[in-house]
Design a protein around this motif. Structure first.
Motif, PDB file in Angstrom:
ATOM      1  N   PHE A  88       2.216  37.085 -16.521  1.00 57.90           N
ATOM      2  CA  PHE A  88       3.028  37.059 -17.749  1.00 57.90           C
ATOM      3  C   PHE A  88       2.184  37.462 -18.947  1.00 57.90           C
ATOM      4  O   PHE A  88       2.384  36.998 -20.064  1.00 57.90           O
ATOM      5  CB  PHE A  88       3.654  35.671 -17.954  1.00 57.90           C
ATOM      6  CG  PHE A  88       4.422  35.166 -16.757  1.00 57.90           C
ATOM      7  CD1 PHE A  88       5.434  35.931 -16.191  1.00 57.90           C
ATOM      8  CD2 PHE A  88       4.126  33.933 -16.196  1.00 57.90           C
ATOM      9  CE1 PHE A  88       6.146  35.462 -15.081  1.00 57.90           C
ATOM     10  CE2 PHE A  88       4.822  33.458 -15.089  1.00 57.90           C
ATOM     11  CZ  PHE A  88       5.840  34.227 -14.529  1.00 57.90           C
ATOM     12  N   GLN A  89       1.197  38.301 -18.696  1.00 56.62           N
ATOM     13  CA  GLN A  89       0.360  38.832 -19.775  1.00 56.62           C
ATOM     14  C   GLN A  89       1.255  39.637 -20.723  1.00 56.62           C
ATOM     15  O   GLN A  89       2.329  40.100 -20.325  1.00 56.62           O
ATOM     16  CB  GLN A  89      -0.759  39.692 -19.135  1.00 56.62           C
ATOM     17  CG  GLN A  89      -1.762  40.301 -20.091  1.00 56.62           C
ATOM     18  CD  GLN A  89      -1.334  41.667 -20.578  1.00 56.62           C
ATOM     19  OE1 GLN A  89      -0.480  42.312 -19.993  1.00 56.62           O
ATOM     20  NE2 GLN A  89      -1.894  42.094 -21.694  1.00 56.62           N
ATOM     21  N   GLN A  90       0.826  39.818 -21.935  1.00 53.03           N
ATOM     22  CA  GLN A  90       1.644  40.401 -22.994  1.00 53.03           C
ATOM     23  C   GLN A  90       2.407  41.681 -22.630  1.00 53.03           C
ATOM     24  O   GLN A  90       3.542  41.868 -23.038  1.00 53.03           O
ATOM     25  CB  GLN A  90       0.744  40.647 -24.221  1.00 53.03           C
ATOM     26  CG  GLN A  90       1.292  41.672 -25.185  1.00 53.03           C
ATOM     27  CD  GLN A  90       0.812  41.479 -26.591  1.00 53.03           C
ATOM     28  OE1 GLN A  90       0.276  40.440 -26.956  1.00 53.03           O
ATOM     29  NE2 GLN A  90       1.002  42.485 -27.406  1.00 53.03           N
ATOM     30  N   SER A  91       1.793  42.581 -21.872  1.00 48.78           N
ATOM     31  CA  SER A  91       2.451  43.859 -21.596  1.00 48.78           C
ATOM     32  C   SER A  91       3.496  43.765 -20.489  1.00 48.78           C
ATOM     33  O   SER A  91       4.304  44.666 -20.323  1.00 48.78           O
ATOM     34  CB  SER A  91       1.407  44.908 -21.200  1.00 48.78           C
ATOM     35  OG  SER A  91       0.820  44.553 -19.955  1.00 48.78           O
ATOM     36  N   LYS A  92       3.492  42.682 -19.728  1.00 49.79           N
ATOM     37  CA  LYS A  92       4.356  42.591 -18.551  1.00 49.79           C
ATOM     38  C   LYS A  92       5.824  42.380 -18.946  1.00 49.79           C
ATOM     39  O   LYS A  92       6.105  42.019 -20.090  1.00 49.79           O
ATOM     40  CB  LYS A  92       3.864  41.478 -17.613  1.00 49.79           C
ATOM     41  CG  LYS A  92       2.399  41.649 -17.191  1.00 49.79           C
ATOM     42  CD  LYS A  92       2.158  42.876 -16.299  1.00 49.79           C
ATOM     43  CE  LYS A  92       0.728  43.372 -16.311  1.00 49.79           C
ATOM     44  NZ  LYS A  92      -0.204  42.706 -15.442  1.00 49.79           N
ATOM     45  N   VAL A  93       6.755  42.524 -17.987  1.00 50.90           N
ATOM     46  CA  VAL A  93       8.183  42.530 -18.350  1.00 50.90           C
ATOM     47  C   VAL A  93       8.735  41.146 -18.698  1.00 50.90           C
ATOM     48  O   VAL A  93       9.816  41.021 -19.260  1.00 50.90           O
ATOM     49  CB  VAL A  93       9.060  43.196 -17.263  1.00 50.90           C
ATOM     50  CG1 VAL A  93       8.629  44.637 -17.030  1.00 50.90           C
ATOM     51  CG2 VAL A  93       9.022  42.410 -15.958  1.00 50.90           C
ATOM     52  N   ALA A 101       2.752  41.515 -10.041  1.00 48.03           N
ATOM     53  CA  ALA A 101       2.454  41.353 -11.472  1.00 48.03           C
ATOM     54  C   ALA A 101       3.206  42.350 -12.340  1.00 48.03           C
ATOM     55  O   ALA A 101       3.406  42.122 -13.532  1.00 48.03           O
ATOM     56  CB  ALA A 101       0.947  41.504 -11.712  1.00 48.03           C
ATOM     57  N   GLN A 102       3.626  43.482 -11.722  1.00 45.60           N
ATOM     58  CA  GLN A 102       4.329  44.510 -12.493  1.00 45.60           C
ATOM     59  C   GLN A 102       5.784  44.618 -12.070  1.00 45.60           C
ATOM     60  O   GLN A 102       6.478  45.520 -12.525  1.00 45.60           O
ATOM     61  CB  GLN A 102       3.642  45.875 -12.278  1.00 45.60           C
ATOM     62  CG  GLN A 102       2.159  45.854 -12.618  1.00 45.60           C
ATOM     63  CD  GLN A 102       1.530  47.252 -12.619  1.00 45.60           C
ATOM     64  OE1 GLN A 102       2.190  48.243 -12.326  1.00 45.60           O
ATOM     65  NE2 GLN A 102       0.253  47.305 -12.958  1.00 45.60           N
ATOM     66  N   ALA A 103       6.250  43.741 -11.205  1.00 47.48           N
ATOM     67  CA  ALA A 103       7.548  44.016 -10.571  1.00 47.48           C
ATOM     68  C   ALA A 103       8.499  42.837 -10.567  1.00 47.48           C
ATOM     69  O   ALA A 103       9.377  42.741  -9.697  1.00 47.48           O
ATOM     70  CB  ALA A 103       7.315  44.505  -9.148  1.00 47.48           C
TER      71      ALA A 103
HETATM   72  C1  LIG Z   1      -1.571  42.503 -14.890  1.00 40.29           C
HETATM   73  C2  LIG Z   1      -1.921  42.565 -13.452  1.00 40.29           C
HETATM   74  C3  LIG Z   1      -2.683  41.578 -12.804  1.00 40.29           C
HETATM   75  C4  LIG Z   1      -3.403  40.476 -13.514  1.00 40.29           C
HETATM   76  O1  LIG Z   1      -2.717  39.717 -14.360  1.00 40.29           O
HETATM   77  P1  LIG Z   1      -3.431  38.960 -15.599  1.00 40.29           P
HETATM   78  O2  LIG Z   1      -2.348  38.080 -16.088  1.00 40.29           O
HETATM   79  O3  LIG Z   1      -3.845  40.004 -16.573  1.00 40.29           O
HETATM   80  O4  LIG Z   1      -4.581  38.195 -15.062  1.00 40.29           O
HETATM   81  C5  LIG Z   1      -2.854  41.670 -11.444  1.00 40.29           C
HETATM   82  N1  LIG Z   1      -2.359  42.687 -10.739  1.00 40.29           N
HETATM   83  C6  LIG Z   1      -1.644  43.678 -11.317  1.00 40.29           C
HETATM   84  C7  LIG Z   1      -1.104  44.787 -10.469  1.00 40.29           C
HETATM   85  C8  LIG Z   1      -1.428  43.670 -12.691  1.00 40.29           C
HETATM   86  O5  LIG Z   1      -0.744  44.673 -13.261  1.00 40.29           O
END
Ligand SMILES: *Cc1c(COP(=O)(O)O)cnc(C)c1O
Length: 420
Positions: A195-200, A172-174
């Motif tokens: 793909f939440q708002q803060s992600k790359v 999710a972060q990579a």
């Molecule tokens: C953001 C994140 C998630 C969850 O993603 P959502 O889109 O917020 O549900 C899961 N694992 C990690 C490590 C994250 O950083």
């Protein structure tokens, strides 16, 4: 004088902001709005689905055969676990330092998360710690690629091959990180993304699962679309592209067409963005390491290109007058107009992880006892969480002179530490 005490700051903001704004995204979203089809569950309108096109391109980007987009990263984890048939009575090994969703999704499939400590070099799950908690109930291991590093995939792949326990990579972060020529998320049985708002890469909310396994791909489709899978017949105007199969019980975790269009508009720029951020992080590492009381993350040699999600740096608290992390972060923010913050709290101490407040997770006192993690201790994660500072990847979208300003801010605070 330090800016936090009214002195002149090093700069007044002016950093890149996130999420990105570009014309292409607006054009694509408008296309969806006008198309008459906003969801993959809507009738066919003689134009290809943005969702299918994104899935195809994102699978290619990751060098895998299949991708199933989802409503968010959490639902990606839920269907990855379900695709492997994980449920009641099963255990899944997760690192104690991660976003809460890595563990809460294990609860959501009625399995038990088993926390393990981290590797002090990567701050990702320790493979030795994971090995030590394996039982006959262990049905998956979820290495999480955190901050701007990756879990030691050589060791996790070896452990998985030795034990037969599948890996779900929580990437999710990579997005786009490269480990020995392979992308983060592409090395486990399944890989998941947010793909939440803060992600790359972002559509506000959104997620995806990737895999090379055609059977898992079939199951993932149905798990995310209320038990429906893609039809193989040619598409007809006003016809449905999803049909019931009766083989796998799913739920609705679909990504909308609007979100898919946003992702498609941004994907072509991702590689360049990741490269720029990684170069800036490398430069900042070198500069900050020379200050001696700051400890940049050691980059594993197999990590050919990191993805910077949150840049984390270890600090010698004594050199900062033993002030709380929050105070040091405020001082940095005052100097730069840029947010710094402490890392996530390890889950056994986190307000976000409270499984006993939800009846669906435990119906017996025995199960409640298993889920009560408040008395556990994970010294390496606790130590890292108390002695690190984090900064969002938006700060790395610019140039090396931005990095120089961050260095000057640390230097200024260190030479005026008596003022803190
Ligand atoms: C953001 C994140 C998630 C969850 O993603 P959502 O889109 O917020 O549900 C899961 N694992 C990690 C490590 C994250 O950083």
């Amino acid at each position: 004088m330090l800016a936090i005490n009214g002195g002149k700051p090093i700069r007044y903001g002016g950093w890149h902001t996130w999420p990105p704004r570009n014309e292409k995204t607006i054009t694509q979203v408008t296309k969806v709005l006008q198309s008459g089809r906003w969801a993959i569950s809507g009738p066919y309108v003689n134009s290809p689905l943005f969702e299918e096109e994104f899935a195809k391109q994102y699978a290619e980007f990751n060098g895998v055969r299949y991708c199933v987009p989802t409503a968010n990263g959490s639902s990606a984890l839920v269907i990855a676990l379900e695709a492997l048939g994980i449920g009641i009575g099963d255990e899944v090994i997760v690192p104690v330092l991660t976003w809460v969703a890595t563990a809460s999704t294990v609860l959501r499939v009625n399995a038990t998360p088993v926390f393990v400590d981290i590797d002090p070099n990567t701050l990702c799950m320790s493979v030795d710690a994971a090995r030590s908690v394996i039982t006959e109930r262990t049905k998956a291991i979820i290495p999480v690629h955190l901050h701007h590093s990756m879990a030691d995939m050589n060791a996790f792949i070896a452990l998985s091959e030795e034990t037969g326990i599948p890996l779900i990579e929580d990437a999710a972060q990579a997005h786009g990180a490269i480990w020995r020529g392979q992308r983060a998320g592409s090395m486990g049985r399944l890989g998941t993304f947010s793909f939440q708002q803060s992600k790359v890469l972002t559509s506000g909310e959104g997620g995806a699962v990737i895999t090379n396994d055609p059977e898992l791909y079939e199951r993932l489709q149905q798990l995310r679309a209320d038990s429906r899978r893609w039809v193989s017949e040619p598409r007809k105007l006003n016809g449905m592209q999803l049909i019931a199969s009766g083989k796998v019980m799913g739920a609705n975790y679909c990504l909308s067409e609007i979100q898919a269009a946003m992702l498609l508009a941004q994907l072509p720029y991702l590689e360049e963005q990741l490269k720029n951020c990684a170069e800036n992080a490398e430069y900042l590492d070198q500069k900050l390491a020379s200050l001696e009381c700051l400890y940049p993350l050691k980059q594993p040699s197999c990590l050919e290109r990191r993805t910077v999600y949150e840049y984390i740096i270890g600090i010698d608290r004594e050199a900062f007058g033993n002030h709380p992390i929050e105070r040091i972060c405020e001082a940095l923010k005052a100097e730069l107009g840029l947010c710094f913050y402490p890392p996530d709290t390890p889950l056994h101490q986190s307000l976000l992880y409270q499984p006993l407040t939800k009846k669906r997770f435990s119906n017996t006192s025995e199960k409640a006892k298993i889920l009560d993690v408040s008395g556990l201790s994970f010294p390496i994660a606790e130590e890292a969480a108390q002695n690190s500072i984090v900064c969002h990847h938006a700060a790395f979208l610019g140039s090396k002179s931005d990095m120089d300003d961050i260095v000057v801010a640390f230097e200024k605070i260190l030479t005026n530490v008596n003022e803190l």
